[in-house]
Design an enzyme around this catalytic site. Sequence first.
Site, mmCIF file in Angstrom:
data_model
loop_
_atom_site.group_PDB
_atom_site.id
_atom_site.type_symbol
_atom_site.label_atom_id
_atom_site.label_comp_id
_atom_site.label_asym_id
_atom_site.label_seq_id
_atom_site.Cartn_x
_atom_site.Cartn_y
_atom_site.Cartn_z
ATOM 1 N N GLU A 1 -8.046 4.393 -2.545
ATOM 2 C CA GLU A 1 -8.042 2.814 -3.163
ATOM 3 C C GLU A 1 -9.084 2.207 -2.120
ATOM 4 O OE1 GLU A 1 -4.651 0.902 -2.265
ATOM 5 O OE2 GLU A 1 -4.867 -0.318 -4.314
ATOM 6 N N SER B 1 0.720 -1.334 0.062
ATOM 7 C CA SER B 1 0.259 0.001 -0.067
ATOM 8 C C SER B 1 0.924 1.244 -0.119
ATOM 9 C CB SER B 1 -0.948 0.108 1.420
ATOM 10 O OG SER B 1 -0.132 -0.200 2.408
ATOM 11 N N CYS C 1 -3.565 -4.332 -7.879
ATOM 12 C CA CYS C 1 -3.038 -3.174 -8.087
ATOM 13 C C CYS C 1 -3.352 -2.489 -9.393
ATOM 14 C CB CYS C 1 -1.820 -2.843 -7.635
ATOM 15 S SG CYS C 1 -0.531 -3.622 -8.922
#
Length: 483
Positions: free
Chosen positions: A383, A227, A282
């Site tokens: 996200e 992350s 991702c």
Amino acid sequence: MTRRVKQYINGSWVESNASTYTPVINPATCEVLAECPDAPVSEVDQAVKAASAAFEDWRRIPVLSRAQYMFRLKTMLEERFEDIAALIVSENGKTRDEARGEVRRGIESVEFAASVPTIMRGYRLEDVSSGIDETAERQPLGVFAAITPFNFPMMVPLWFLPTAITTGNTFVLKPSPQTPLSTELLFELLDELDLPEGVVNLVNGGKDAAMAIMEHAEVVGVSFVGSTPVARIVYETCAKYGKRVQAQGGAKNYIAVLPDANMEASVANIMGSVYGCAGQRCLAGSVIVAVGEAYEPLKAELLKRASSLRVGYGLDESTQMGTVISSAAKERIHRMVDQGVQEGAQLLLDGRNIKVEGYEDGTFVGPTILDGVQPQMTVAREEIFGPVMSLMHVPDFETAIEVINKSHYGNAASLFTSSGKAAREFKYRVRAGNIGINVGVAAATASFPFGGQRDSFFGDLHGQGLDSIEFYTDKKILIERWL
Ligand code: NAD
């Protein structure tokens, strides 16, 4: 007693002396598969020291011989292909086909590493001055490490380890404590390869083990995938300790669709991008930007397709979408959907109350669509890392580019169109490191660097491709005059 994940240090499997363990849970069945040790600093130190001691002998092994290990590793991975895929499903929750795709991509990285004897070469120029020749030679640097995420537990470690060791370095891997079993299996294969002791090492754990790696004086460089907040910490910490670093972070990927796009193909691609791996990629599409008249047909078709996705246990071949990784992830996704609604988005499809027969406690989130999403909303900016599509309607192509470039992330962006001119504009102006034109998941193959810009990547040399050769070697300059 629950099995404990082992560590691999200096060519041997060793039990950890950890005082705390993280349960490794099958997210569909809730079965506790194993316990992952939070390795103490002393065990990280042992692994790094073993790698450091192995370095000088390993770098002297001819590069052609080092590459031979990669051919053998590829064969082993092919032989165990289905077992590895099944293990990934059980600890990660993705579908069997998604896991197979992951193993295939991992194998491609091993194949790339087998080409190191060709691509690691230096260069030379005669007569840079009268009678003087100059050479740049690539040399390995020492101990490299990788700190990897849960979402591709086999592929991501294979982005790094094979190239790092074939270029002559030694290696320490710290996988995600949520999915340490695939990497344990990878190390069983590496053990069968009979590499010299200490060339590859595996330590388990979370933040503390990762920090111990980054702070260790004998580690020369770190590859990180995870992350953005952690990528930033890794980048800063490695800089503080004078190490090479490539830190691949999180993402918020936009997909724009123009009215001239082939709607059927676009929808199929967008579905795969947003809901593949339950949105835990991702490169997952997250915000769909429908331009002008593309909006109505796109919305209708996406809703129809998303409503009929079969959600279930990844080991059932008929499953089209598996679980998210944990109940914590499920709660986070639910909260973000709530927040989207509070900020004014309309819930077109709500996957939050899904029940999967036989797996009632599994951490499933059904396909979800938020409509009427605006650029300033949290669901358009942050996200989510789950199967949630944010649908946005903009009047024209210019506005689409403007909206995309407002994102502080820059991992991937895609455009669906039949216009070459629009495609070129998009590629040229959009600030993201991986661009897809009529491709929903713009995943770089092993011989290309994995792009990433802005808050999606910290560093300068990317993972994979020729960048990885640059990252894992230094160029030593030799200037010669023979009198
Ligand atoms: P994460 O950041 O929570 O963990 C990644 C790794 O960092 C793990 O090994 C973890 O143990 C370790 N870690 C956690 N906190 C740490 C800390 N404070 N200091 C040092 N190390 C720490 O990520 P995750 O949840 O495992 O993976 C999902 C994230 O990874 C998503 O944001 C996703 O976008 C990103 N990702 C990025 C790429 C890419 O190529 N850019 C690829 C895959 C996943």
